[in-house]
Design a protein around this motif. Sequence first.
Motif, PDB file in Angstrom:
ATOM      1  N   UNK A 244       0.838  -0.847   0.084  1.00 27.82           N
ATOM      2  CA  UNK A 244       0.102  -0.206   0.077  1.00 27.82           C
ATOM      3  C   UNK A 244       0.608   1.398  -0.068  1.00 27.82           C
ATOM      4  N   UNK A 245       2.075   1.324  -0.143  1.00 27.72           N
ATOM      5  CA  UNK A 245       3.021   2.376  -0.088  1.00 27.72           C
ATOM      6  C   UNK A 245       2.909   2.739  -1.662  1.00 27.72           C
ATOM      7  N   UNK A 246       3.235   4.026  -1.609  1.00 27.01           N
ATOM      8  CA  UNK A 246       2.667   4.863  -2.686  1.00 27.01           C
ATOM      9  C   UNK A 246       4.174   5.532  -3.745  1.00 27.01           C
ATOM     10  N   UNK A 254       8.983   6.429  -3.327  1.00 30.67           N
ATOM     11  CA  UNK A 254       8.931   7.799  -2.180  1.00 30.67           C
ATOM     12  C   UNK A 254      10.001   7.313  -1.337  1.00 30.67           C
ATOM     13  N   UNK A 255      10.717   8.629  -0.346  1.00 30.01           N
ATOM     14  CA  UNK A 255      10.754   7.769   1.212  1.00 30.01           C
ATOM     15  C   UNK A 255      10.923   9.629   1.697  1.00 30.01           C
ATOM     16  N   UNK A 256      10.853   9.689   2.827  1.00 29.44           N
ATOM     17  CA  UNK A 256      11.607  11.084   3.351  1.00 29.44           C
ATOM     18  C   UNK A 256      12.629  10.724   3.824  1.00 29.44           C
ATOM     19  N   UNK A 257      12.981  12.127   4.596  1.00 25.07           N
ATOM     20  CA  UNK A 257      14.757  12.034   4.552  1.00 25.07           C
ATOM     21  C   UNK A 257      15.325  11.220   5.234  1.00 25.07           C
ATOM     22  N   UNK A 258      14.411  10.488   6.048  1.00 25.87           N
ATOM     23  CA  UNK A 258      14.466   9.408   6.986  1.00 25.87           C
ATOM     24  C   UNK A 258      14.845   7.428   6.121  1.00 25.87           C
ATOM     25  N   UNK A 272      16.679   1.010  -5.006  1.00 24.87           N
ATOM     26  CA  UNK A 272      14.595   1.008  -5.320  1.00 24.87           C
ATOM     27  C   UNK A 272      14.527   2.408  -5.091  1.00 24.87           C
ATOM     28  N   UNK A 273      15.094   3.481  -4.263  1.00 23.80           N
ATOM     29  CA  UNK A 273      14.780   4.677  -3.877  1.00 23.80           C
ATOM     30  C   UNK A 273      15.450   5.477  -5.074  1.00 23.80           C
ATOM     31  N   UNK A 274      14.470   6.321  -5.537  1.00 21.70           N
ATOM     32  CA  UNK A 274      15.158   7.262  -6.524  1.00 21.70           C
ATOM     33  C   UNK A 274      16.609   7.963  -6.395  1.00 21.70           C
ATOM     34  N   UNK A 275      17.855   7.952  -6.918  1.00 26.80           N
ATOM     35  CA  UNK A 275      18.489   8.473  -6.141  1.00 26.80           C
ATOM     36  C   UNK A 275      20.092   8.358  -7.862  1.00 26.80           C
ATOM     37  N   UNK A 276      20.791   8.932  -6.894  1.00 26.78           N
ATOM     38  CA  UNK A 276      22.205   8.431  -7.432  1.00 26.78           C
ATOM     39  C   UNK A 276      22.253   6.226  -7.362  1.00 26.78           C
ATOM     40  N   UNK A 277      22.287   5.681  -8.839  1.00 34.00           N
ATOM     41  CA  UNK A 277      22.677   4.462  -8.199  1.00 34.00           C
ATOM     42  C   UNK A 277      24.204   4.002  -7.829  1.00 34.00           C
TER      43      UNK A 277
END
Length: 306
Positions: A244-246, A254-258, A272-277
């Motif tokens: 059920x995650x967005x 998407x994740x928050x700063x933590x 799996x999180x958008x960013x530098x692979x």
Amino acid sequence: MSKSDYDCVVIGGGPAGLTAAIYLARFHLKVLVVDAGQSRAARIPRSHNCPGFPDGISGTELLARMRTQAEGFGVKQVSGIVMRIEPAQDGFLVDWGSQPLQASAVLLATGVTNRRPPMDPDQHDRALAAGLIRYCPVCDGYEVTDKRIGVIGTGSHGVNEAVFLRSYTADVTLIAPDGPHQLETIDRTRVAEFAITLIDGPCQAIDPKDQVIAVTTPGGVVHYDSLYPALGSDIHIELARQAGARIAEDGSLPVDAHQRTSVPGLYAAGDVVLGLDQISHAMGEAGVAATTIRNDLAQRRPLLRA
């Protein structure tokens, strides 16, 4: 099944998952790592971007060292595929084997899979090991300095990768994978500005040789020192969606700063999180996620070791 079999189940045994597991175990938490054995790091012939290894280190050796380190702190590690995670009272049900386990928290470190060019899998893997096929110019662009480079891709994504590689070598060709290039005016301007050669596809065959890799196109056979597929990747978000995650419009998690997802108790780190692979980036996110998990659990159980 006990009320909580594990404080945290980590799904994925790559650099992010294993880093998080080491941190969590050193917080005196009970940790299980479930690894499907598909970490992209295992396919790195030799990484020269990992600090502390002046001569570089292979992906398999790095993961083996990390698994040994995690084992030394009591992390249980199993091979398998998690089929389902389901929010439940005080945590999650995690279904990967004969019966579900209960975890107070779950960390997704499931990564992504690169889309490969059409070629025999064994031939592909041999070419990858030899450096004839490469996927990450951030990781290994230095190794192709002044070499003849082909990029399979088109559109803005393909142009961006070709332009990035142009800072390492003057000889870069962008090859359309399926037919004629479909480029917007702005992309054609950039291609001309950086003197990137364009070849229309389709790529009819990719054939690794001893020292070069050959690509057959409608215009003939061309040879390169290394070939970069810029075909995108598939993010492993199935379990997050199931819980059920967005999910973001681009398909990332998407994740928050933590490193918290939108589902309480569900965290994510790594590709799996958008960013530098990058391995270093994945490890950093994992350290943040593990510390957050520890602190969030402490809010629910102030004396973690009682």
